[in-house]
Design an enzyme around this catalytic site. Structure first.
Site, PDB file in Angstrom:
ATOM      1  N   CYS A  65       0.848  -1.191   0.000  1.00 57.54           N
ATOM      2  CA  CYS A  65       0.000   0.000   0.000  1.00 57.54           C
ATOM      3  C   CYS A  65       0.885   1.243   0.000  1.00 57.54           C
ATOM      4  CB  CYS A  65      -0.881   0.011   1.242  1.00 57.54           C
ATOM      5  SG  CYS A  65      -2.071  -1.333   1.314  1.00 57.54           S
TER       6      CYS A  65
ATOM      7  N   GLU B 282       0.930   3.726   1.978  1.00 56.16           N
ATOM      8  CA  GLU B 282       1.438   4.061   3.303  1.00 56.16           C
ATOM      9  C   GLU B 282       2.696   3.255   3.634  1.00 56.16           C
ATOM     10  OE1 GLU B 282      -3.150   4.323   3.694  1.00 56.16           O
ATOM     11  OE2 GLU B 282      -1.687   3.145   2.572  1.00 56.16           O
TER      12      GLU B 282
ATOM     13  N   CYS C 111      -2.194  -1.685   7.150  1.00 56.00           N
ATOM     14  CA  CYS C 111      -1.477  -0.409   7.282  1.00 56.00           C
ATOM     15  C   CYS C 111      -1.676   0.196   8.667  1.00 56.00           C
ATOM     16  CB  CYS C 111      -1.913   0.568   6.196  1.00 56.00           C
ATOM     17  SG  CYS C 111      -1.270   0.127   4.566  1.00 56.00           S
TER      18      CYS C 111
ATOM     19  N   ARG D  86     -10.618  10.513  -6.022  1.00 51.55           N
ATOM     20  CA  ARG D  86     -11.396   9.807  -4.996  1.00 51.55           C
ATOM     21  C   ARG D  86     -11.255  10.422  -3.619  1.00 51.55           C
ATOM     22  NH1 ARG D  86      -9.661   4.125  -4.720  1.00 51.55           N
ATOM     23  NH2 ARG D  86      -7.770   4.771  -5.782  1.00 51.55           N
TER      24      ARG D  86
ATOM     25  N   CYS E 137      -5.948   0.750   5.283  1.00 53.99           N
ATOM     26  CA  CYS E 137      -6.501  -0.590   5.488  1.00 53.99           C
ATOM     27  C   CYS E 137      -6.041  -1.116   6.847  1.00 53.99           C
ATOM     28  CB  CYS E 137      -6.051  -1.524   4.358  1.00 53.99           C
ATOM     29  SG  CYS E 137      -4.300  -1.986   4.419  1.00 53.99           S
TER      30      CYS E 137
ATOM     31  N   TRP F  68       2.971  -4.762  18.644  1.00 54.02           N
ATOM     32  CA  TRP F  68       4.056  -5.690  18.329  1.00 54.02           C
ATOM     33  C   TRP F  68       5.225  -5.525  19.290  1.00 54.02           C
ATOM     34  CZ3 TRP F  68       9.038  -4.885  16.182  1.00 54.02           C
ATOM     35  CH2 TRP F  68       9.670  -6.040  15.743  1.00 54.02           C
TER      36      TRP F  68
END
Length: 145
Positions: free
Chosen positions: A56, A58, A93, A84, A90, A129
């Protein structure tokens, strides 16, 4: 969810929209992202779509920023090609942005209601994480003496 909203960086949105309009061509590059580094620089990138998956915009931006020595990002936005407008990140990301930049602000919303929100608001009760990594001394082998 904190629902804290910060000032929207319209220069950042314009930068991403410009890249989307001038660099996104065909199905391989359909999204552009722009981020402001803490030192004020704006870094831009486009996605790299492929039928097997792809990065993506990002995520490409994170690597681009690192290649330019911008390791501390303040705000990010993604904009779609063909006018757009702003597109939210998402799920993948959102997780990566949270792990790399836990204090990052993300511009989301529609043209009528754009807002900059903490990335943590986009992933409530999220997996962090870094919280699950061993400390350097914990990963050392145990002494047998």
């Amino acid at each position: 969810m904190t629902t804290q909203t910060d000032r929207v960086d319209h220069e950042l949105i314009r930068a991403a929209a410009h890249v989307a309009a001038t660099r996104c061509r065909g199905d391989n590059h359909t999204m552009a992202a722009a981020a402001r580094a803490r030192d004020g620089r704006i870094v831009t990138a486009v996605n790299a779509y492929h039928f097997t998956g792809g990065a993506c915009a990002e995520l490409v931006l994170i690597g681009t920023a690192a290649a330019q020595g911008a390791y501390d990002l303040d705000t990010i936005v993604a904009v779609g090609d063909r006018d757009r407008g702003v597109v939210p990140p998402c799920g993948r990301c959102r997780q990566v942005l949270l792990d790399y930049f836990p204090a990052l602000k993300v511009i989301v919303g529609t043209t009528d209601g754009l807002r900059a929100v903490p990335v943590t608001d986009l992933l409530p009760e999220s997996y962090i994480w870094a919280d699950h990594q061993l400390d350097a001394d914990e990963s050392a082998p145990l002494s047998t003496s």
